[in-house]
Design a protein around this motif. Structure first.
Motif, short mmCIF file in Angstrom:
data_model
loop_
_atom_site.label_atom_id
_atom_site.label_comp_id
_atom_site.label_asym_id
_atom_site.label_seq_id
_atom_site.Cartn_x
_atom_site.Cartn_y
_atom_site.Cartn_z
N GLN A 198 0.82 -1.21 0.00
CA GLN A 198 0.00 0.00 0.00
C GLN A 198 0.86 1.27 0.00
O GLN A 198 0.54 2.26 -0.66
CB GLN A 198 -0.93 -0.01 1.22
CG GLN A 198 -1.98 -1.11 1.16
CD GLN A 198 -2.78 -1.20 2.45
OE1 GLN A 198 -2.34 -0.72 3.49
NE2 GLN A 198 -3.96 -1.83 2.36
N VAL A 199 1.99 1.22 0.74
CA VAL A 199 2.88 2.38 0.77
C VAL A 199 3.45 2.65 -0.62
O VAL A 199 3.49 3.81 -1.12
CB VAL A 199 4.00 2.16 1.80
CG1 VAL A 199 5.08 3.25 1.65
CG2 VAL A 199 3.44 2.17 3.20
N VAL A 200 3.90 1.62 -1.31
CA VAL A 200 4.47 1.79 -2.65
C VAL A 200 3.42 2.32 -3.63
O VAL A 200 3.70 3.22 -4.46
CB VAL A 200 5.06 0.46 -3.15
CG1 VAL A 200 5.48 0.56 -4.62
CG2 VAL A 200 6.25 0.06 -2.29
N LEU A 201 2.17 1.83 -3.53
CA LEU A 201 1.10 2.32 -4.42
C LEU A 201 0.80 3.79 -4.16
O LEU A 201 0.58 4.57 -5.10
CB LEU A 201 -0.15 1.46 -4.22
CG LEU A 201 -0.05 0.01 -4.73
CD1 LEU A 201 -1.33 -0.74 -4.38
CD2 LEU A 201 0.19 -0.03 -6.23
N MET A 202 0.78 4.21 -2.88
CA MET A 202 0.52 5.61 -2.57
C MET A 202 1.65 6.50 -3.06
O MET A 202 1.44 7.63 -3.54
CB MET A 202 0.30 5.79 -1.06
CG MET A 202 -1.08 5.32 -0.60
SD MET A 202 -1.43 5.72 1.11
CE MET A 202 -0.36 4.56 1.94
N LEU A 203 2.90 6.00 -2.94
CA LEU A 203 4.03 6.79 -3.47
C LEU A 203 3.90 6.95 -4.98
O LEU A 203 4.21 8.03 -5.54
CB LEU A 203 5.35 6.11 -3.11
CG LEU A 203 5.77 6.15 -1.63
CD1 LEU A 203 7.05 5.37 -1.41
CD2 LEU A 203 5.94 7.59 -1.16
N ILE A 250 3.78 18.88 -3.83
CA ILE A 250 3.81 17.69 -2.96
C ILE A 250 2.74 17.80 -1.89
O ILE A 250 2.09 16.79 -1.54
CB ILE A 250 5.21 17.54 -2.34
CG1 ILE A 250 6.24 17.25 -3.45
CG2 ILE A 250 5.22 16.44 -1.30
CD1 ILE A 250 7.67 17.13 -2.93
N ALA A 251 2.53 19.03 -1.36
CA ALA A 251 1.53 19.18 -0.29
C ALA A 251 0.14 18.83 -0.81
O ALA A 251 -0.65 18.14 -0.14
CB ALA A 251 1.56 20.61 0.24
N VAL A 252 -0.20 19.31 -2.04
CA VAL A 252 -1.52 19.02 -2.60
C VAL A 252 -1.66 17.54 -2.91
O VAL A 252 -2.70 16.92 -2.65
CB VAL A 252 -1.75 19.87 -3.86
CG1 VAL A 252 -3.07 19.49 -4.53
CG2 VAL A 252 -1.75 21.35 -3.52
N ALA A 253 -0.59 16.95 -3.47
CA ALA A 253 -0.64 15.52 -3.80
C ALA A 253 -0.78 14.68 -2.54
O ALA A 253 -1.54 13.69 -2.51
CB ALA A 253 0.61 15.12 -4.58
N VAL A 256 -2.32 11.62 3.06
CA VAL A 256 -1.06 11.26 3.71
C VAL A 256 -0.37 12.55 4.11
O VAL A 256 -0.36 13.54 3.34
CB VAL A 256 -0.15 10.45 2.76
CG1 VAL A 256 1.18 10.16 3.42
CG2 VAL A 256 -0.83 9.16 2.37
N SER A 257 0.22 12.58 5.29
CA SER A 257 0.96 13.76 5.71
C SER A 257 2.29 13.84 4.96
O SER A 257 2.81 12.82 4.47
CB SER A 257 1.20 13.72 7.22
OG SER A 257 2.04 12.63 7.56
N GLU A 258 2.83 15.10 4.88
CA GLU A 258 4.09 15.26 4.20
C GLU A 258 5.24 14.53 4.92
O GLU A 258 6.17 14.02 4.28
CB GLU A 258 4.42 16.76 4.07
CG GLU A 258 3.50 17.49 3.12
CD GLU A 258 3.97 18.92 2.89
OE1 GLU A 258 5.20 19.11 2.70
OE2 GLU A 258 3.12 19.82 2.91
N GLN A 259 5.17 14.49 6.25
CA GLN A 259 6.21 13.80 7.00
C GLN A 259 6.23 12.29 6.66
O GLN A 259 7.30 11.70 6.46
CB GLN A 259 6.00 13.99 8.52
CG GLN A 259 6.20 15.41 8.99
CD GLN A 259 4.96 16.26 8.81
OE1 GLN A 259 3.93 15.79 8.26
NE2 GLN A 259 5.03 17.52 9.22
#
Length: 380
Positions: free
Chosen positions: A11-16, A29-32, A38-41
């Motif tokens: 799931q992490v790889v798909l969100m990236l 990046i903030a809008v995406a 997902v938070s920017e951190q």
């Protein structure tokens, strides 16, 4: 993905990938990240950890991390178990009682659970939790076993069990063995097994006893009275029945004394087919050989310097020394004759013999010997 739920590597790889596609379309990046919830951190952390990986590669990496963590735990557990055994368990943990003590020591010192401590020691948890029950007659039985061990110092627990059963105790050898070990009673050292001495060719020296009065054997045992004067004892046994046929006690015994002892035994028990003995001067005398030849038996002499070929008699002599001669101080010849005669009666009528299925050579009931053997009355 539900809020608060930790995403998997896939799931992490798909969100990236989703965020990369949106940034490629010109979004920040903030809008995406906001669109992917997902938070920017988290995005930067995941980018550092999973950046450039595909879905299947991320899955393999997580599997390897879990396997490494498992192996590290195993190594830590093995190191702990090794240290625990080195600190608590001294020597081999063979008996359940020693394992029980080791488990308690581990739990007290290291604070481990009972399950973990039992696994380290190799103790079953049911055995660890077992509470032994002490029978009501435990103390009385212990006193009887100690008394028999004192009376028959050479005996093992199996022979003592047979004596207790003959006296009326409902007890098995396992219970007697447990009490025997707990009280630290004597256990003779294990001897090297020897091969059989008889041969199939009918060798005279190695003749095998087949029935009662088939082969008798006799020998001499030395002792002394309290004043240092010597005693000579002629021991005569039936090799098949293991019965002691004669114990002649005197200051000196020559060939005439041997003939008298053999004659008395033959009158009581019959004439044997063979008599086995060594090559002492009393045995090879012309008078003895002539008398035996006229009587009927054949004398079978063992090889010179080979007492083991007269093994039945040598074994009896060892029991006789351990259980009688080394236990008594004789102040006169008459006292020695009486005490040794009582021991002969005990050996023939009460003392169990392992080769006879733990039965005495000539068994009688205990009341018949109660006036001679106070121990029998005490055990009852």
């Amino acid at each position: 993905m539900k809020r608060g739920q930790k995403p998997s590597a896939e799931q992490v790889v798909l969100m990236l990938r989703q965020i990369d596609v949106q940034t490629a379309q010109g979004k920040s990046i903030a809008v995406a990240c906001k669109g992917a919830d997902v938070s920017e951190q988290s995005y930067h952390r995941w980018r550092k950890e999973y950046g450039g990986l595909k879905v299947d590669q991320a899955k393999k990496m997580k599997d390897l991390e879990r396997e490494n963590a498992r192996l590290r735990r195993l190594v830590a557990d093995l190191s702990l178990e090794k240290q625990v055994l080195a600190d608590v368990a001294f020597g081999k943990l063979v008996a359940p009682e020693r394992r029980w003590q080791a488990v308690d020591g581990i739990r007290e010192k290291y604070g481990l659970s009972e399950r973990h401590a039992c696994r380290i020691v190799g103790q079953h948890r049911g055995t660890q939790r077992y509470v032994p029950t002490v029978p009501a007659d435990e103390d009385e039985l212990t006193r009887a076993i100690i008394a028999l061990a004192s009376e028959y110092g050479r005996d093992r627990y199996r022979r003592v069990t047979a004596l207790l059963q003959a006296a009326g105790w409902q007890v098995g050898k396992d219970r007697v063995q447990r009490i025997w070990r707990r009280e630290g009673l004597k256990v003779p050292s294990r001897q090297r097994p020897r091969s059989r001495l008889w041969l199939n060719d009918g060798s005279c020296v190695r003749l095998r006893p087949l029935h009662r009065n088939h082969v008798w054997s006799f020998d001499f045992v030395q002792a002394q009275t309290h004043d240092g004067r010597s005693l000579r004892i002629l021991t005569l046994i039936d090799e098949h029945s293991r019965a002691c046929l004669a114990l002649k006690v005197a200051r000196r015994i020559n060939s005439v004394g041997v003939i008298e002892a053999l004659a008395d035994a033959m009158c009581l028990h019959g004439i044997p087919e063979h008599i086995r003995c060594d090559n002492g001067p009393e045995m090879i005398s012309k008078a003895l050989r002539k008398w035996v030849a006229k009587t009927g038996p054949q004398i079978q002499y063992i090889a010179s310097g080979s007492p083991w070929e007269n093994g039945y008699c040598e074994s009896f002599n060892g029991k006789f020394r351990d259980e009688c001669l080394r236990q008594e101080n004789f102040y006169s010849l008459k006292e020695a004759q009486i005490v040794i005669g009582l021991w002969q009666t005990t050996y023939n009528c009460i003392r169990p013999h392992s080769s006879l299925g733990y039965r005495p050579p000539a068994p009688v009931s205990y009341p018949d010997l109660a006036f001679r053997l106070p121990m029998a009355a005490t055990i009852q």
